[in-house]
Design a protein around this motif. Structure first.
Motif, PDB file in Angstrom:
ATOM      1  N   ILE A  71      16.206 -21.584 -25.902  1.00 36.54           N
ATOM      2  CA  ILE A  71      17.094 -22.590 -25.323  1.00 36.54           C
ATOM      3  C   ILE A  71      16.317 -23.887 -25.146  1.00 36.54           C
ATOM      4  N   ALA A  72      16.809 -24.945 -25.744  1.00 35.02           N
ATOM      5  CA  ALA A  72      16.137 -26.244 -25.681  1.00 35.02           C
ATOM      6  C   ALA A  72      16.679 -27.086 -24.526  1.00 35.02           C
ATOM      7  N   PHE A  73      15.920 -28.127 -24.194  1.00 32.59           N
ATOM      8  CA  PHE A  73      16.361 -29.123 -23.208  1.00 32.59           C
ATOM      9  C   PHE A  73      16.323 -30.475 -23.906  1.00 32.59           C
ATOM     10  N   VAL A  74      17.483 -31.153 -24.002  1.00 31.19           N
ATOM     11  CA  VAL A  74      17.592 -32.378 -24.787  1.00 31.19           C
ATOM     12  C   VAL A  74      18.085 -33.529 -23.917  1.00 31.19           C
ATOM     13  N   GLY A  75      17.366 -34.659 -24.008  1.00 27.59           N
ATOM     14  CA  GLY A  75      17.843 -35.883 -23.364  1.00 27.59           C
ATOM     15  C   GLY A  75      17.238 -36.129 -22.001  1.00 27.59           C
ATOM     16  N   GLY A  76      17.439 -37.348 -21.528  1.00 27.78           N
ATOM     17  CA  GLY A  76      16.967 -37.701 -20.208  1.00 27.78           C
ATOM     18  C   GLY A  76      15.534 -38.199 -20.209  1.00 27.78           C
ATOM     19  N   ASP A  77      15.103 -38.646 -19.057  1.00 29.61           N
ATOM     20  CA  ASP A  77      13.775 -39.218 -18.882  1.00 29.61           C
ATOM     21  C   ASP A  77      13.120 -38.544 -17.683  1.00 29.61           C
ATOM     22  N   PRO A  78      11.976 -37.852 -17.878  1.00 30.65           N
ATOM     23  CA  PRO A  78      11.329 -37.157 -16.757  1.00 30.65           C
ATOM     24  C   PRO A  78      10.835 -38.095 -15.665  1.00 30.65           C
ATOM     25  N   ARG A  79      10.823 -39.414 -15.925  1.00 29.36           N
ATOM     26  CA  ARG A  79      10.389 -40.360 -14.902  1.00 29.36           C
ATOM     27  C   ARG A  79      11.506 -40.684 -13.909  1.00 29.36           C
ATOM     28  N   ARG A  80      12.725 -40.327 -14.248  1.00 29.88           N
ATOM     29  CA  ARG A  80      13.843 -40.557 -13.333  1.00 29.88           C
ATOM     30  C   ARG A  80      14.119 -39.300 -12.523  1.00 29.88           C
ATOM     31  N   SER A  81      14.638 -39.486 -11.315  1.00 25.14           N
ATOM     32  CA  SER A  81      14.855 -38.343 -10.429  1.00 25.14           C
ATOM     33  C   SER A  81      15.801 -37.327 -11.042  1.00 25.14           C
ATOM     34  N   THR A  82      16.882 -37.788 -11.687  1.00 19.84           N
ATOM     35  CA  THR A  82      17.827 -36.835 -12.279  1.00 19.84           C
ATOM     36  C   THR A  82      17.183 -36.066 -13.420  1.00 19.84           C
TER      37      THR A  82
END
Length: 392
Positions: free
Chosen positions: A207-218
């Motif tokens: 299962i992959a995780f796609v998208g987002g920015d780890p520097r943002r809280s969400t």
């Protein structure tokens, strides 16, 4: 033509001058501004009575109030709210700062916020930052200069991982955390964990995780939930399956296409949000892979388009409308009680199962009881709970 109007309107020298203006001159910069004295003369009341009506003082008789309001409409009076704010030191406008107005999640949040503030007698002033800190600074400064009675903000990313915004009016952050002020958000980690556990329950292992920015809280919170779920299920995190991208359709297409090039490609992906997930679905079709049948996709937020996509998008419902209403309510409370302790309100997410995750294949194989059991274990009605400000 003008004579007919004069027959039904009380005589007024200012109105006469207006009616005598040639076409095209009605918006001239030299046109005198309608004053309270003009309204009072037209309505046959005192200037003080007009002022009471403008301030919505309840002691004015209903008939008198209607007569004054009718005169205001006839004369085209426009209330100078900025001048009134200078006199009373009170504004009836709320600033709403959005990080990406093109995201349908924020569209639903905006509608909910505007509706709740309207009921409270406030006008919403909208500013979009397009994820640009410099633009956010300008919008933030302008909202304070107006001045707005309060601010609602979904902050953008800044260097050092902390927005450099110092509130000068009551302020509530939503969706993304901002330290030192009230906050309304979703339990993102729990939602991501819920999604991964569901994908595992219907047979997916990579299962992959796609998208987002780890520097943002969400981004951090959703990725943390993804990691936690895999670890609890006895799996290690494969770095090649984690693809940060911009939180938009292009990011989803790019990230999913990158995953499909792996020697050992995943069979499912949890996407940072629904927009990324819809882009990922487009990438699957481009590679002649059928979403839901040959690859599982789960989004995050449950925007309106999720139910209309093909196939229907399985997603984590963060209830954008509930979040917007909760943020507006918290700001209204902060305006009334500015010295109250800082509050954080967290909404619990829920899983919405549609065809994109591959659940339909489970049903077709006759494994319906186990799917229903897994689904019920992961669903919960929306709940709201508060946590102390010092908890992270």
């Amino acid at each position: 033509m003008y004579g007919d109007f004069r027959k039904i309107l009380p005589g007024n020298s200012r109105l006469d001058r207006f009616l005598q203006m040639p076409p095209g001159d009605t918006t001239s910069a030299s046109q005198p501004r309608i004053t309270l004295n003009d309204i009072a003369e037209h309505a046959g009341v005192s200037r003080a009575t007009v002022s009471l009506v403008l301030r919505n003082v309840p002691s004015v008789a209903t008939g008198t109030r209607r007569r004054v309001q009718n005169s205001m409409r006839v004369l085209g009076y426009v209330y100078n709210r900025a001048a009134a704010s200078l006199r009373t030191q009170r504004s009836h406008a709320i600033g709403l700062i959005i990080s990406d107005i093109a995201n349908p999640f924020f569209a639903e949040v905006i509608i909910a916020i505007e509706g709740r503030l309207d009921l409270a007698g406030y006008v919403t002033l909208l500013g979009n930052t397009s994820e640009d800190p410099k633009k956010e600074d300008r919008v933030w400064r302008t909202m304070h200069e107006f001045p707005a009675a309060g601010l609602l903000i979904c902050p953008t990313l800044r260097s050092g991982n902390e927005p450099g915004l110092v509130p000068g009016v009551p302020t509530v952050a939503f969706a993304r955390f901002l330290s030192g002020i009230d906050f309304v958000g979703t339990d993102n980690a729990a939602g991501a964990e819920m999604a991964v556990r569901h994908l595992r329950s219907i047979g997916h292992r990579r299962i992959a995780f796609v998208g987002g920015d780890p520097r943002r809280s969400t981004g951090r919170e959703r990725f943390r939930g993804y990691v936690t779920a895999l670890q609890l299920l006895g799996q290690t995190v494969d770095d090649s399956l984690v693809i940060p991208t911009p939180p938009n359709r292009a990011g989803g297409r790019q990230g999913l296409s990158q995953l499909l090039k792996l020697a050992e490609a995943p069979t499912a992906a949890l996407c940072f949000n629904d927009v990324v997930a819809l882009g990922a679905i487009e990438a699957l079709y481009q590679h002649r892979i059928t979403p839901g049948a040959n690859f599982g996709i789960v989004g995050f937020n449950n925007v309106a388009e999720a139910a209309q996509s093909h196939p229907g998008l399985t997603t984590i419902d963060t209830s954008p409308a509930n979040l917007g209403e909760a943020a507006a309510d918290l700001l209204l409370q902060r305006i009334v009680t500015p010295e109250a302790p800082i509050r954080r309100i967290i909404l619990e997410p829920r899983l919405i199962v549609r065809a994109s995750c591959g659940a339909k294949n489970i049903v077709d194989r006759g494994d319906l009881p186990s799917l229903i059991e897994a689904d019920q274990a992961l669903r919960s009605p929306h709940q709201i709970y508060s946590v102390p400000q010092n908890e992270n």
